[in-house]
Motif scaffolding. Structure first.
Motif, PDB file in Angstrom:
ATOM      1  N   GLY A  50       0.790  -1.225   0.000  1.00 39.63           N
ATOM      2  CA  GLY A  50       0.000   0.000   0.000  1.00 39.63           C
ATOM      3  C   GLY A  50       0.821   1.274   0.000  1.00 39.63           C
ATOM      4  O   GLY A  50       1.992   1.280   0.380  1.00 39.63           O
ATOM      5  N   ASP A  51       0.182   2.335  -0.427  1.00 37.01           N
ATOM      6  CA  ASP A  51       0.801   3.661  -0.460  1.00 37.01           C
ATOM      7  C   ASP A  51      -0.065   4.646   0.312  1.00 37.01           C
ATOM      8  O   ASP A  51      -1.296   4.617   0.205  1.00 37.01           O
ATOM      9  CB  ASP A  51       0.933   4.148  -1.906  1.00 37.01           C
ATOM     10  CG  ASP A  51       1.909   3.311  -2.703  1.00 37.01           C
ATOM     11  OD1 ASP A  51       3.114   3.429  -2.440  1.00 37.01           O
ATOM     12  OD2 ASP A  51       1.465   2.551  -3.583  1.00 37.01           O
ATOM     13  N   PRO A  52       0.557   5.557   1.056  1.00 39.32           N
ATOM     14  CA  PRO A  52      -0.216   6.628   1.693  1.00 39.32           C
ATOM     15  C   PRO A  52      -0.903   7.483   0.631  1.00 39.32           C
ATOM     16  O   PRO A  52      -0.453   7.552  -0.517  1.00 39.32           O
ATOM     17  CB  PRO A  52       0.845   7.440   2.440  1.00 39.32           C
ATOM     18  CG  PRO A  52       2.017   6.527   2.588  1.00 39.32           C
ATOM     19  CD  PRO A  52       1.988   5.641   1.372  1.00 39.32           C
ATOM     20  N   ARG A  97       0.906   5.137 -10.237  1.00 40.97           N
ATOM     21  CA  ARG A  97       0.572   4.926 -11.644  1.00 40.97           C
ATOM     22  C   ARG A  97       1.574   3.987 -12.321  1.00 40.97           C
ATOM     23  O   ARG A  97       1.191   3.090 -13.078  1.00 40.97           O
ATOM     24  CB  ARG A  97       0.562   6.274 -12.367  1.00 40.97           C
ATOM     25  CG  ARG A  97       0.079   6.211 -13.815  1.00 40.97           C
ATOM     26  CD  ARG A  97       0.095   7.584 -14.458  1.00 40.97           C
ATOM     27  NE  ARG A  97      -0.641   8.562 -13.671  1.00 40.97           N
ATOM     28  CZ  ARG A  97      -0.062   9.540 -12.976  1.00 40.97           C
ATOM     29  NH1 ARG A  97       1.256   9.670 -12.969  1.00 40.97           N
ATOM     30  NH2 ARG A  97      -0.789  10.387 -12.291  1.00 40.97           N
ATOM     31  N   ASN A  98       2.850   4.167 -12.020  1.00 40.71           N
ATOM     32  CA  ASN A  98       3.879   3.347 -12.661  1.00 40.71           C
ATOM     33  C   ASN A  98       3.776   1.879 -12.276  1.00 40.71           C
ATOM     34  O   ASN A  98       4.090   0.992 -13.082  1.00 40.71           O
ATOM     35  CB  ASN A  98       5.269   3.879 -12.304  1.00 40.71           C
ATOM     36  CG  ASN A  98       5.596   5.170 -13.030  1.00 40.71           C
ATOM     37  OD1 ASN A  98       5.011   5.471 -14.062  1.00 40.71           O
ATOM     38  ND2 ASN A  98       6.521   5.940 -12.484  1.00 40.71           N
ATOM     39  N   LYS A  99       3.342   1.606 -11.060  1.00 42.43           N
ATOM     40  CA  LYS A  99       3.204   0.209 -10.645  1.00 42.43           C
ATOM     41  C   LYS A  99       2.153  -0.513 -11.497  1.00 42.43           C
ATOM     42  O   LYS A  99       2.302  -1.690 -11.812  1.00 42.43           O
ATOM     43  CB  LYS A  99       2.857   0.125  -9.153  1.00 42.43           C
ATOM     44  CG  LYS A  99       4.044   0.421  -8.259  1.00 42.43           C
ATOM     45  CD  LYS A  99       3.801   0.045  -6.825  1.00 42.43           C
ATOM     46  CE  LYS A  99       2.849   0.945  -6.127  1.00 42.43           C
ATOM     47  NZ  LYS A  99       2.786   0.667  -4.670  1.00 42.43           N
ATOM     48  N   LYS A 100       1.120   0.197 -11.882  1.00 42.68           N
ATOM     49  CA  LYS A 100       0.079  -0.418 -12.705  1.00 42.68           C
ATOM     50  C   LYS A 100       0.547  -0.659 -14.134  1.00 42.68           C
ATOM     51  O   LYS A 100      -0.006  -1.505 -14.840  1.00 42.68           O
ATOM     52  CB  LYS A 100      -1.169   0.474 -12.695  1.00 42.68           C
ATOM     53  CG  LYS A 100      -1.829   0.578 -11.327  1.00 42.68           C
ATOM     54  CD  LYS A 100      -3.067   1.442 -11.373  1.00 42.68           C
ATOM     55  CE  LYS A 100      -3.732   1.502 -10.000  1.00 42.68           C
ATOM     56  NZ  LYS A 100      -4.966   2.342 -10.002  1.00 42.68           N
ATOM     57  N   ARG A 156       4.479  10.935  -5.754  1.00 47.42           N
ATOM     58  CA  ARG A 156       3.798   9.777  -5.173  1.00 47.42           C
ATOM     59  C   ARG A 156       2.707   9.250  -6.103  1.00 47.42           C
ATOM     60  O   ARG A 156       2.489   8.042  -6.190  1.00 47.42           O
ATOM     61  CB  ARG A 156       3.215  10.142  -3.799  1.00 47.42           C
ATOM     62  CG  ARG A 156       4.294  10.364  -2.734  1.00 47.42           C
ATOM     63  CD  ARG A 156       3.711  10.865  -1.422  1.00 47.42           C
ATOM     64  NE  ARG A 156       4.738  11.043  -0.415  1.00 47.42           N
ATOM     65  CZ  ARG A 156       5.089  10.132   0.493  1.00 47.42           C
ATOM     66  NH1 ARG A 156       4.460   8.966   0.519  1.00 47.42           N
ATOM     67  NH2 ARG A 156       6.022  10.381   1.379  1.00 47.42           N
ATOM     68  N   GLU A 157       2.017  10.138  -6.778  1.00 48.65           N
ATOM     69  CA  GLU A 157       1.011   9.697  -7.742  1.00 48.65           C
ATOM     70  C   GLU A 157       1.678   8.961  -8.904  1.00 48.65           C
ATOM     71  O   GLU A 157       1.124   7.989  -9.434  1.00 48.65           O
ATOM     72  CB  GLU A 157       0.215  10.897  -8.251  1.00 48.65           C
ATOM     73  CG  GLU A 157      -0.737  11.479  -7.216  1.00 48.65           C
ATOM     74  CD  GLU A 157      -1.496  12.690  -7.736  1.00 48.65           C
ATOM     75  OE1 GLU A 157      -1.056  13.270  -8.761  1.00 48.65           O
ATOM     76  OE2 GLU A 157      -2.516  13.062  -7.116  1.00 48.65           O
ATOM     77  N   ASP A 158       2.854   9.409  -9.293  1.00 54.52           N
ATOM     78  CA  ASP A 158       3.591   8.739 -10.366  1.00 54.52           C
ATOM     79  C   ASP A 158       3.961   7.311  -9.966  1.00 54.52           C
ATOM     80  O   ASP A 158       3.915   6.386 -10.795  1.00 54.52           O
ATOM     81  CB  ASP A 158       4.856   9.523 -10.718  1.00 54.52           C
ATOM     82  CG  ASP A 158       4.548  10.828 -11.438  1.00 54.52           C
ATOM     83  OD1 ASP A 158       3.416  10.979 -11.935  1.00 54.52           O
ATOM     84  OD2 ASP A 158       5.441  11.695 -11.484  1.00 54.52           O
TER      85      ASP A 158
END
Length: 215
Positions: A99-101, A117-120, A112-114
């Motif tokens: 998980g991510d905060p 997104r990059n993990k997906k 953090r949004e990147d």
């Protein structure tokens, strides 16, 4: 059985992911599986399995993997999630999502949004499998193929709330409230620090006649 190499940013005292990996690596060793951890930063408090220093390059991870016998690679944190697409050309790779905060709670929101997104794009599609720590997280990241390995508390029964009248009537001893807290404005807000402060005010306003400690 195949060796296992966990990939994490930190393997240091004070980090929850480090505690999880310590438990898993030792449990795997007890079952005859050789496990190791590769980390960008680590300390020397870990025993029972090796911790290899790596940097933010695929070549560094492959060098660490060469110290084991054709290991399974398990990415646990960034930047290793983002390496799975390339690493999968030479190794069996798995993603273990903890998980991510919420990015919006931090000043580096865009970065953090990147990561999320990059993990997906760079991780989940190329991993042999995806593990998550809770059903909530599985739903949050929207990956139906994820397998849940419980590391949180959502597998525990909900025993409901208690009113002040139900608190133990012991005198002279404070009520200790256990918390999982982090320091820093964004992390403290993410973990609900402001809610604990409000709870203290609410307890005092309700006439609580005993001390409360937050740990």
């Amino acid at each position: 059985m195949r060796d296992v190499l966990f990939l994490t940013c930190f393997m240091k005292h004070g980090y929850g992911v480090s505690v999880v990996l310590d438990i898993f690596a030792r449990q795997l060793a007890a079952q005859g599986v050789r496990a190791a951890v590769a980390a960008l930063d680590s300390d020397d408090r870990w025993t029972g399995f090796p911790v290899y220093p790596v940097d933010r390059t695929v070549a560094s991870v492959r060098d660490a993997a060469s110290l084991l016998d054709n290991p399974l690679l398990v990415a646990v944190t960034t930047p290793f999630f983002e390496m799975i697409r390339e690493l999968s050309a030479t190794h069996d790779c798995w993603a273990w999502e903890m998980g991510d905060p919420t990015p919006g709670l931090f000043p580096d929101r865009q970065a953090r949004e990147d990561i999320v997104r990059n993990k997906k794009v760079l991780s989940y599609p190329y991993a042999r499998g995806l593990f998550v720590l809770s059903h909530f997280l599985k739903a949050e990241i929207g990956q139906k193929q994820a397998v849940v390995i419980h590391l949180g508390c959502d597998h525990m029964p909900d025993l409901g709330t208690k009113g002040l009248a139900e608190l133990p009537a012991e005198t002279g001893r404070p009520l200790r409230v256990g918390t999982l807290m982090r320091f820093g404005k964004g992390e403290a807000f993410y973990k609900g620090g402001h809610l604990y402060l409000k709870l203290i005010d609410d307890l005092e306003a309700a006439g609580a006649d005993r001390a409360f400690e937050f740990h």
